[in-house]
Write a protein that holds these residues in place. Structure first.
Motif, PDB file in Angstrom:
ATOM      1  N   ASP A 253       0.708  -1.353   0.186  1.00 56.87           N
ATOM      2  CA  ASP A 253       0.220   0.143  -0.595  1.00 56.87           C
ATOM      3  C   ASP A 253       0.954   1.435   0.173  1.00 56.87           C
ATOM      4  O   ASP A 253       2.032   1.779   0.053  1.00 56.87           O
ATOM      5  CB  ASP A 253      -0.768   0.337   1.040  1.00 56.87           C
ATOM      6  N   ASP A 254       0.438   2.193  -0.303  1.00 54.78           N
ATOM      7  CA  ASP A 254       0.911   3.327   0.003  1.00 54.78           C
ATOM      8  C   ASP A 254       0.677   4.154   1.382  1.00 54.78           C
ATOM      9  O   ASP A 254       0.001   4.851   1.924  1.00 54.78           O
ATOM     10  CB  ASP A 254       0.138   4.787  -0.528  1.00 54.78           C
ATOM     11  N   ASP A 255       1.826   3.399   2.180  1.00 52.39           N
ATOM     12  CA  ASP A 255       2.031   3.522   3.723  1.00 52.39           C
ATOM     13  C   ASP A 255       3.774   4.590   4.562  1.00 52.39           C
ATOM     14  O   ASP A 255       3.580   4.320   4.970  1.00 52.39           O
ATOM     15  CB  ASP A 255       2.382   2.176   4.170  1.00 52.39           C
ATOM     16  N   GLY A 256       3.713   5.518   2.872  1.00 52.00           N
ATOM     17  CA  GLY A 256       5.122   6.180   3.786  1.00 52.00           C
ATOM     18  C   GLY A 256       6.325   5.900   3.041  1.00 52.00           C
ATOM     19  O   GLY A 256       7.359   6.741   3.893  1.00 52.00           O
ATOM     20  N   HIS A 257       6.384   4.511   2.974  1.00 49.32           N
ATOM     21  CA  HIS A 257       7.317   3.825   2.190  1.00 49.32           C
ATOM     22  C   HIS A 257       7.845   3.220   0.259  1.00 49.32           C
ATOM     23  O   HIS A 257       6.358   3.182  -0.073  1.00 49.32           O
ATOM     24  CB  HIS A 257       7.706   2.079   2.700  1.00 49.32           C
ATOM     25  N   GLU A 258       8.914   3.421  -0.048  1.00 43.72           N
ATOM     26  CA  GLU A 258       9.217   3.053  -1.279  1.00 43.72           C
ATOM     27  C   GLU A 258       9.766   1.755  -0.813  1.00 43.72           C
ATOM     28  O   GLU A 258      10.092   1.107  -0.108  1.00 43.72           O
ATOM     29  CB  GLU A 258       9.788   4.222  -1.772  1.00 43.72           C
ATOM     30  N   TYR A 259       8.916   1.197  -2.221  1.00 41.38           N
ATOM     31  CA  TYR A 259       9.159  -1.087  -2.199  1.00 41.38           C
ATOM     32  C   TYR A 259      10.008  -0.580  -3.780  1.00 41.38           C
ATOM     33  O   TYR A 259       9.980  -0.361  -4.669  1.00 41.38           O
ATOM     34  CB  TYR A 259       8.121  -1.855  -2.038  1.00 41.38           C
ATOM     35  N   GLY A 260      11.333  -2.007  -3.563  1.00 43.23           N
ATOM     36  CA  GLY A 260      11.838  -2.559  -4.717  1.00 43.23           C
ATOM     37  C   GLY A 260      12.504  -4.120  -4.414  1.00 43.23           C
ATOM     38  O   GLY A 260      13.337  -4.461  -3.513  1.00 43.23           O
ATOM     39  N   ALA A 261      13.250  -3.826  -5.641  1.00 42.25           N
ATOM     40  CA  ALA A 261      14.711  -5.434  -5.482  1.00 42.25           C
ATOM     41  C   ALA A 261      13.203  -6.661  -5.245  1.00 42.25           C
ATOM     42  O   ALA A 261      14.083  -6.843  -4.223  1.00 42.25           O
ATOM     43  CB  ALA A 261      15.779  -4.867  -4.608  1.00 42.25           C
ATOM     44  N   PRO A 262      12.436  -6.496  -5.501  1.00 39.99           N
ATOM     45  CA  PRO A 262      11.666  -7.845  -4.766  1.00 39.99           C
ATOM     46  C   PRO A 262      12.493  -9.360  -5.409  1.00 39.99           C
ATOM     47  O   PRO A 262      12.319  -9.155  -6.219  1.00 39.99           O
ATOM     48  CB  PRO A 262      10.308  -8.273  -5.821  1.00 39.99           C
ATOM     49  N   ARG A 263      12.340 -10.178  -4.175  1.00 41.00           N
ATOM     50  CA  ARG A 263      12.543 -11.856  -4.548  1.00 41.00           C
ATOM     51  C   ARG A 263      11.135 -12.325  -4.073  1.00 41.00           C
ATOM     52  O   ARG A 263      11.344 -12.876  -2.433  1.00 41.00           O
ATOM     53  CB  ARG A 263      14.265 -11.333  -3.864  1.00 41.00           C
ATOM     54  N   ILE A 264      11.111 -13.942  -4.761  1.00 48.97           N
ATOM     55  CA  ILE A 264      10.598 -14.690  -4.474  1.00 48.97           C
ATOM     56  C   ILE A 264      11.064 -15.679  -3.590  1.00 48.97           C
ATOM     57  O   ILE A 264      11.682 -16.396  -4.204  1.00 48.97           O
ATOM     58  CB  ILE A 264       9.431 -15.055  -5.035  1.00 48.97           C
ATOM     59  N   SER A 265      10.349 -15.988  -2.533  1.00 46.61           N
ATOM     60  CA  SER A 265      11.452 -17.413  -2.098  1.00 46.61           C
ATOM     61  C   SER A 265      10.692 -18.647  -2.468  1.00 46.61           C
ATOM     62  O   SER A 265      10.461 -18.852  -3.674  1.00 46.61           O
ATOM     63  CB  SER A 265      10.188 -17.777  -0.234  1.00 46.61           C
ATOM     64  N   PRO A 266      11.986 -19.994  -2.563  1.00 50.12           N
ATOM     65  CA  PRO A 266      11.694 -20.800  -3.119  1.00 50.12           C
ATOM     66  C   PRO A 266      10.184 -21.664  -2.591  1.00 50.12           C
ATOM     67  O   PRO A 266       9.844 -22.657  -3.622  1.00 50.12           O
ATOM     68  CB  PRO A 266      12.892 -22.025  -2.472  1.00 50.12           C
ATOM     69  N   ASP A 267       9.833 -21.358  -1.969  1.00 54.59           N
ATOM     70  CA  ASP A 267       8.611 -21.849  -1.683  1.00 54.59           C
ATOM     71  C   ASP A 267       7.297 -21.447  -2.293  1.00 54.59           C
ATOM     72  O   ASP A 267       6.254 -22.133  -2.858  1.00 54.59           O
ATOM     73  CB  ASP A 267       8.119 -22.900  -0.495  1.00 54.59           C
ATOM     74  N   GLY A 268       7.766 -19.990  -3.219  1.00 51.92           N
ATOM     75  CA  GLY A 268       6.529 -19.082  -3.605  1.00 51.92           C
ATOM     76  C   GLY A 268       5.811 -18.677  -2.357  1.00 51.92           C
ATOM     77  O   GLY A 268       4.735 -18.090  -3.461  1.00 51.92           O
ATOM     78  N   ARG A 269       5.296 -18.494  -1.121  1.00 48.67           N
ATOM     79  CA  ARG A 269       4.725 -18.220  -1.124  1.00 48.67           C
ATOM     80  C   ARG A 269       5.247 -16.731  -0.272  1.00 48.67           C
ATOM     81  O   ARG A 269       4.679 -16.291   0.144  1.00 48.67           O
ATOM     82  CB  ARG A 269       4.974 -18.884   0.380  1.00 48.67           C
TER      83      ARG A 269
END
Length: 675
Positions: A253-269
């Motif tokens: 959400d727009d919670d006063g932060h910026e997000y980036g560089a996502p990495r998905i876990s090996p189990d996909g969860r």
């Protein structure tokens, strides 16, 4: 004294440079890129090399394309995907090909085309289990299919049209214009009429400069996604894209932060991502890691008590821990973060205890090792492995593609002092061979850019050993605003660049000139970007240096703020009153030190207007034009960094001539290509 490549600028720029690291799914192959100077000496061309993770076999070259290769990514069956603008052997026509996707079979043989787009391929990600391939590619806004994009590009080319119609902000980034093409995420669909399925048909500028990852089963893509927030501002969050339906869902959400560089876990969860608190002129940003359920849910902070800013995170292959890089105390160690039952139970273990900085971490499938590139201010990047369950271990060097690290013309030591407010300030100090109490060396204070950065890693572009080879000692301090010393150290200089950062630099200089190997009567200061800002501030507040070199520097902050490529960020950094109080141009009348101004015309981060105004403010104060001590080195077709190797040589030779003349008392000698 032994001659080294640092004594010969031509030999130095010809040294091969390693970058990037990818590990095969079975853990038996590492691939890195090696950039080498091309025949005409104006650019570097990268080839891919294989490194033995066991450290037994020598490195071997995998590619030899004239256009170079980059971005290696393995498929689950061990094939190697990479990007290259090499020509397709089956293509017709004489047009220069765009950067395409190529596949090098694990079983051997020649690389073959694996997909192309009219605008080229910018990045690629592969599902770890399913092998699903997703790429990003610049696509014209109205294009629906690959053929449609090609036709629209042809029409612009034949019409000789380069105009861009903008509807929002920003319009530039670092050294290039944004638009008219927009990045899109495309799913490889080789069996369809169009080999690409567009997952983001109308993204606008949402995918500019973002990263993405594909879930192991290939069903989801998690990507950074910029959203406009009014008043010219925009912020990146995370979005999940369903590869089967193209449906988009906000993950953050727009919670006063910026997000980036996502990495998905090996189990996909679970997704791990970097989170940055949006700053205000009064409160500095803070970067941490968060875990977000792929199915949706609130972000969970990782190790909230850890007072460091992570720069990258990778899952271990079993998904039980994270391998993280972060600046720390003038270094960049590898860390292992083991999540606990609650964020407060998370444990952080430093895996490396040397003075190196690590990048591109690759955890091994069996959990024993972390492979990475290791470098420091006395060592260029090289592949290493580190025990994944160790603590403060020394890295094990692997057989590298390039020759042994070059011999250095001096030594690297560490310096610490205390600022006026009692804060510890540290620096690296490069001492040239032969410097001692009887033969003290002149000192160059070299100020880093950022400002949220640290002198902790080898730099081919900003290299102190080229100065050491000419007899200079080089001081590389981390003043207030530097990373790796905790949040309070950043806050000390936030919104007050002319305060603690300046006094910290002077304290570090005082400590350096107190050493017997340093000649405190022969000193100079130099910096680029924020370091150039500080060089300008230094010139207006002290005459202790005999010369100042200012590269790509901020001069008039009232002018800089609205004209930089990301003016919206500047609004979170300083108020107009802060900018006035910290603007170097108000102190132009106090400058008595000769200054070398350097700027590239294609610099959109610090626009050329800063350099032009600085130059005018210097020369307009010289009553006698024949006695002007200042110089302006202008690059019409260079960017923020002046990267072309031929221009980098001109840069160094001009800096040397300027410092030799004003500090060492040598005769002025204009570099021969500038005469």
């Amino acid at each position: 004294m032994t001659d080294t490549p640092f004594h010969d600028l031509d030999a130095y720029v010809a040294l091969p440079r390693l970058g990037g690291l990818a590990l095969s799914p079975d853990g038996t192959r590492l691939v890195t890129g090696v950039a080498e100077l091309d025949a005409d000496g104006t650019r570097y061309r990268t080839a891919l090399w294989e490194v033995d993770p066991a450290g037994e076999a020598p490195a071997r070259r995998l590619t030899r394309g004239a256009a170079g290769e980059s971005g290696p990514v393995f498929t689950p069956d061990g094939d190697l995907l990479f990007r290259s603008a090499r020509p397709d052997p089956d293509a017709t026509g004489e047009t220069e090909p765009p950067t395409a996707l190529w596949r090098l079979p694990a079983a051997g043989g020649e690389a073959a085309p694996a997909g192309s787009r009219p605008g080229g391929i910018s990045a690629v990600a592969v599902a770890a289990d399913a092998g699903t391939v997703v790429v990003s590619s610049p696509t014209l806004p109205g294009a629906v299919t690959t053929d449609d994009d090609e036709q629209r590009r042809t029409a612009r080319t034949e019409g000789k049209v380069t105009a861009i119609l903008h509807t929002g902000y920003p319009v530039r980034h670092w050294d290039h214009d944004l638009g008219p093409a927009e990045e899109r995420l495309l799913l490889a669909s080789p069996e369809d009429t169009d080999p690409w399925t567009d997952l983001t048909p109308a993204p606008g500028r949402a995918l500019d400069e973002t990263a993405f990852d594909v879930s192991p089963d290939g069903g989801s893509v998690v990507t950074g996604w910029y959203r406009a927030h009014g008043h010219g501002t925009w912020r990146p969050g995370l979005v999940v894209v369903d590869t089967a339906t193209g449906e988009h869902r906000d993950l953050t959400d727009d919670d006063g932060h910026e997000y980036g560089a996502p990495r998905i876990s090996p189990d996909g969860r679970t997704v791990v991502a970097l989170r940055e608190r949006v700053s205000t002129p009064e409160v500095a940003p803070r970067i941490d890691l968060v875990l977000v359920p792929l199915a949706g849910g609130a972000p969970r902070p990782v190790a909230p008590g850890w007072d460091r800013w992570p720069t990258a995170a990778r899952w271990t292959r079993d998904g039980s821990a994270l391998i993280v890089t972060a600046d720390e105390n003038g270094r960049g160690p590898l860390f292992r973060v083991d999540p606990g039952a609650t964020p407060q139970d998370d444990t952080v273990t430093r895996l490396t205890g040397d003075h190196g900085t690590y990048s591109d971490p690759c955890p091994s499938p069996d959990g024993r090792w972390v492979y990475a590139l290791r470098h420091a201010y006395d060592a260029p990047p090289a592949p290493v492995r580190v025990p994944a369950d160790g603590r403060d271990a020394d890295p094990e060097l692997l057989p590298a593609p390039a020759a042994a690290a070059p011999v250095l013309p001096g030594t690297l030591t560490e310096l610490e002092t205390t600022a006026a407010d009692g804060t510890r300030v540290r620096a690296w100090l490069v001492l040239p061979d032969g410097a001692d109490a009887e033969h003290p060396a002149p000192l160059l204070l070299w100020i880093h850019g950022g400002p949220l950065a640290s002198w902790n890693a080898w730099s081919w572009r900003w290299n102190p050993w080229l100065m050491a080879a000419r007899g200079w000692a080089v001081l590389l301090p981390d003043p207030a605003l530097s990373t790796g010393y905790g949040q309070d150290f950043v806050q000390r200089g936030w919104g007050a660049w002319g305060g603690a950062p300046f006094t910290d630099l002077m304290a570090a200089t005082d400590a350096a000139v107190a050493r017997p190997e340093i000649d405190g009567t022969r000193t100079a200061a130099m910096g680029g970007s924020f370091g150039g800002y500080m060089a300008n501030w230094v010139a207006g507040h002290t005459d202790r240096f005999a010369a100042v070199v200012t590269h790509a520097s901020l001069w008039a902050l009232d002018q800089f703020g609205p004209t930089t490529d990301h003016a919206e960020y500047w609004l979170t950094e300083m108020t107009p009153a802060m900018a006035q109080a910290n603007s170097p141009h108000h102190h132009a009348d106090a400058i008595v030190t000769p200054m070398l101004v350097i700027h590239g015309d294609r610099d959109h981060r610090v626009p050329i207007g800063e350099g032009l105004r600085l130059w005018w403010d210097l020369v307009s104060r010289q009553a006698d034009p024949d006695a002007n001590p200042h110089r302006f080195l202008y690059f019409p077709d260079e960017n923020h960094w002046v990267l072309a190797p031929n221009h980098a040589k001109v840069w160094y030779r001009t800096v040397w001539a300027f410092l030799d003349y004003h500090v060492l008392g040598a005769e002025w000698e204009t570099p021969h290509l500038l005469r």
